[in-house]
Design a protein around this motif. Structure first.
Motif, mmCIF file in Angstrom:
data_model
loop_
_atom_site.group_PDB
_atom_site.id
_atom_site.type_symbol
_atom_site.label_atom_id
_atom_site.label_comp_id
_atom_site.label_asym_id
_atom_site.label_seq_id
_atom_site.Cartn_x
_atom_site.Cartn_y
_atom_site.Cartn_z
ATOM 1 N N VAL A 1 0.360 -1.264 -0.013
ATOM 2 C CA VAL A 1 -0.127 0.112 0.013
ATOM 3 C C VAL A 1 1.105 1.136 -0.169
ATOM 4 C CG1 VAL A 1 -1.425 1.475 1.622
ATOM 5 C CG2 VAL A 1 -2.151 -0.873 1.456
ATOM 6 N N LEU A 2 2.034 1.123 0.738
ATOM 7 C CA LEU A 2 2.792 2.343 0.972
ATOM 8 C C LEU A 2 3.643 2.672 -0.263
ATOM 9 C CD1 LEU A 2 4.371 2.124 4.655
ATOM 10 C CD2 LEU A 2 3.178 4.094 3.672
ATOM 11 N N VAL A 3 3.983 1.518 -1.174
ATOM 12 C CA VAL A 3 4.845 1.283 -2.601
ATOM 13 C C VAL A 3 4.016 2.100 -3.503
ATOM 14 C CG1 VAL A 3 5.552 0.529 -4.511
ATOM 15 C CG2 VAL A 3 6.245 -0.013 -2.454
ATOM 16 N N ALA A 4 2.952 1.769 -3.491
ATOM 17 C CA ALA A 4 1.058 2.029 -4.472
ATOM 18 C C ALA A 4 0.907 3.226 -3.815
ATOM 19 C CB ALA A 4 -0.248 1.229 -4.321
ATOM 20 N N LEU A 5 1.186 3.779 -2.525
ATOM 21 C CA LEU A 5 0.635 5.106 -2.455
ATOM 22 C C LEU A 5 1.288 6.613 -3.189
ATOM 23 C CD1 LEU A 5 -0.675 5.502 0.780
ATOM 24 C CD2 LEU A 5 -2.169 5.985 -1.057
ATOM 25 N N TRP A 6 2.746 5.541 -2.649
ATOM 26 C CA TRP A 6 4.127 6.576 -3.020
ATOM 27 C C TRP A 6 4.244 6.775 -5.107
ATOM 28 C CZ3 TRP A 6 7.853 4.977 -6.236
ATOM 29 C CH2 TRP A 6 8.875 6.251 -6.707
ATOM 30 N N TRP A 7 3.566 5.685 -5.313
ATOM 31 C CA TRP A 7 3.814 5.782 -7.134
ATOM 32 C C TRP A 7 2.750 6.025 -7.464
ATOM 33 C CZ3 TRP A 7 7.733 3.320 -10.133
ATOM 34 C CH2 TRP A 7 7.375 2.538 -10.968
ATOM 35 N N GLY A 8 1.372 7.033 -6.473
ATOM 36 C CA GLY A 8 0.076 7.289 -7.483
ATOM 37 C C GLY A 8 0.711 8.767 -7.302
ATOM 38 N N PHE A 9 0.858 9.004 -6.310
ATOM 39 C CA PHE A 9 1.066 10.630 -5.690
ATOM 40 C C PHE A 9 2.067 11.184 -5.415
ATOM 41 C CE2 PHE A 9 -2.622 8.568 -4.044
ATOM 42 C CZ PHE A 9 -3.728 9.717 -4.683
ATOM 43 N N VAL A 10 3.519 10.519 -4.822
ATOM 44 C CA VAL A 10 4.636 11.546 -4.916
ATOM 45 C C VAL A 10 5.371 11.430 -6.575
ATOM 46 C CG1 VAL A 10 6.175 11.487 -3.777
ATOM 47 C CG2 VAL A 10 4.282 10.176 -2.508
ATOM 48 N N ARG A 11 6.185 10.237 -6.630
ATOM 49 C CA ARG A 11 6.993 9.761 -7.639
ATOM 50 C C ARG A 11 6.839 11.039 -8.545
ATOM 51 N NH1 ARG A 11 6.563 6.682 -13.462
ATOM 52 N NH2 ARG A 11 4.566 6.628 -12.702
ATOM 53 N N GLU A 12 6.609 11.212 -9.559
ATOM 54 C CA GLU A 12 6.492 12.399 -10.592
ATOM 55 C C GLU A 12 7.076 14.162 -9.617
ATOM 56 O OE1 GLU A 12 6.869 11.767 -13.831
ATOM 57 O OE2 GLU A 12 6.240 10.196 -13.221
ATOM 58 N N GLN A 13 6.739 14.137 -8.562
ATOM 59 C CA GLN A 13 6.587 15.244 -8.021
ATOM 60 C C GLN A 13 8.188 15.481 -8.454
ATOM 61 O OE1 GLN A 13 4.465 17.213 -6.633
ATOM 62 N NE2 GLN A 13 3.014 15.984 -8.111
ATOM 63 N N ARG A 14 8.767 16.619 -8.576
ATOM 64 C CA ARG A 14 10.022 17.031 -9.023
ATOM 65 C C ARG A 14 10.240 19.089 -7.666
ATOM 66 N NH1 ARG A 14 11.406 12.948 -9.009
ATOM 67 N NH2 ARG A 14 11.074 11.976 -10.970
ATOM 68 N N VAL A 15 11.738 18.446 -6.530
ATOM 69 C CA VAL A 15 11.689 19.966 -6.087
ATOM 70 C C VAL A 15 12.965 20.495 -7.238
ATOM 71 C CG1 VAL A 15 11.833 21.202 -4.436
ATOM 72 C CG2 VAL A 15 10.048 18.940 -4.046
ATOM 73 N N THR A 16 12.835 21.852 -7.407
ATOM 74 C CA THR A 16 13.948 22.604 -8.019
ATOM 75 C C THR A 16 14.340 23.369 -6.249
ATOM 76 O OG1 THR A 16 12.456 24.692 -8.364
ATOM 77 C CG2 THR A 16 13.317 22.994 -9.926
ATOM 78 N N VAL A 17 16.231 23.354 -6.352
ATOM 79 C CA VAL A 17 16.992 24.401 -5.664
ATOM 80 C C VAL A 17 17.497 25.026 -6.236
ATOM 81 C CG1 VAL A 17 18.116 23.767 -3.625
ATOM 82 C CG2 VAL A 17 16.390 22.021 -4.348
ATOM 83 N N ASP A 18 17.063 26.588 -5.957
ATOM 84 C CA ASP A 18 18.420 27.555 -6.021
ATOM 85 C C ASP A 18 19.198 27.982 -4.859
ATOM 86 O OD1 ASP A 18 19.463 29.472 -6.855
ATOM 87 O OD2 ASP A 18 17.442 31.348 -6.627
ATOM 88 N N THR A 19 20.530 26.818 -5.092
ATOM 89 C CA THR A 19 21.032 27.560 -4.937
ATOM 90 C C THR A 19 21.823 28.226 -4.034
ATOM 91 O OG1 THR A 19 22.522 27.891 -6.575
ATOM 92 C CG2 THR A 19 22.832 25.788 -5.612
ATOM 93 N N ASN A 20 21.136 30.217 -4.891
ATOM 94 C CA ASN A 20 22.012 30.845 -3.780
ATOM 95 C C ASN A 20 20.531 31.252 -2.928
ATOM 96 O OD1 ASN A 20 23.614 31.465 -5.685
ATOM 97 N ND2 ASN A 20 22.493 32.452 -7.735
ATOM 98 N N SER A 21 19.348 30.768 -3.341
ATOM 99 C CA SER A 21 18.134 30.813 -1.696
ATOM 100 C C SER A 21 18.309 30.356 -1.610
ATOM 101 C CB SER A 21 16.614 30.526 -2.753
ATOM 102 O OG SER A 21 16.051 30.112 -2.087
ATOM 103 N N VAL A 22 18.700 29.011 -1.194
ATOM 104 C CA VAL A 22 19.343 28.055 0.065
ATOM 105 C C VAL A 22 20.247 29.388 0.664
ATOM 106 C CG1 VAL A 22 19.919 26.127 0.987
ATOM 107 C CG2 VAL A 22 18.359 26.109 -0.976
#
Length: 63
Positions: free
Chosen positions: A25-46
């Motif tokens: 169930v956890l793998v299915a939830l991750w596959w369905g909702f989280v897998r395609e999410q990407r976070v861009t990190v701006d080094t200057n902002s960090v």
């Protein structure tokens, strides 16, 4: 050496089945909702966040 009773073996089997189902169930939830999410990190902002002297309050919280 202690030998497991039949009741203990059944309990272990049931617990293993429950854990496998939960993992599936956890793998299915991750596959369905989280897998395609990407976070861009701006080094200057960090760097600016870490180097500033006064903390910025979180959004939505009263100041």
């Amino acid at each position: 050496m202690t030998v497991m009773k039949p009741l203990d073996k059944t309990l272990v089997r049931k617990l293993a089945v429950v854990l496998v189902i939960k993992l599936a169930v956890l793998v299915a939830l991750w596959w369905g909702f989280v897998r395609e999410q990407r976070v861009t990190v701006d080094t200057n902002s960090v760097a600016a966040q870490f180097l500033q002297s006064t903390p910025i309050p979180a959004k939505g919280l009263p100041q």
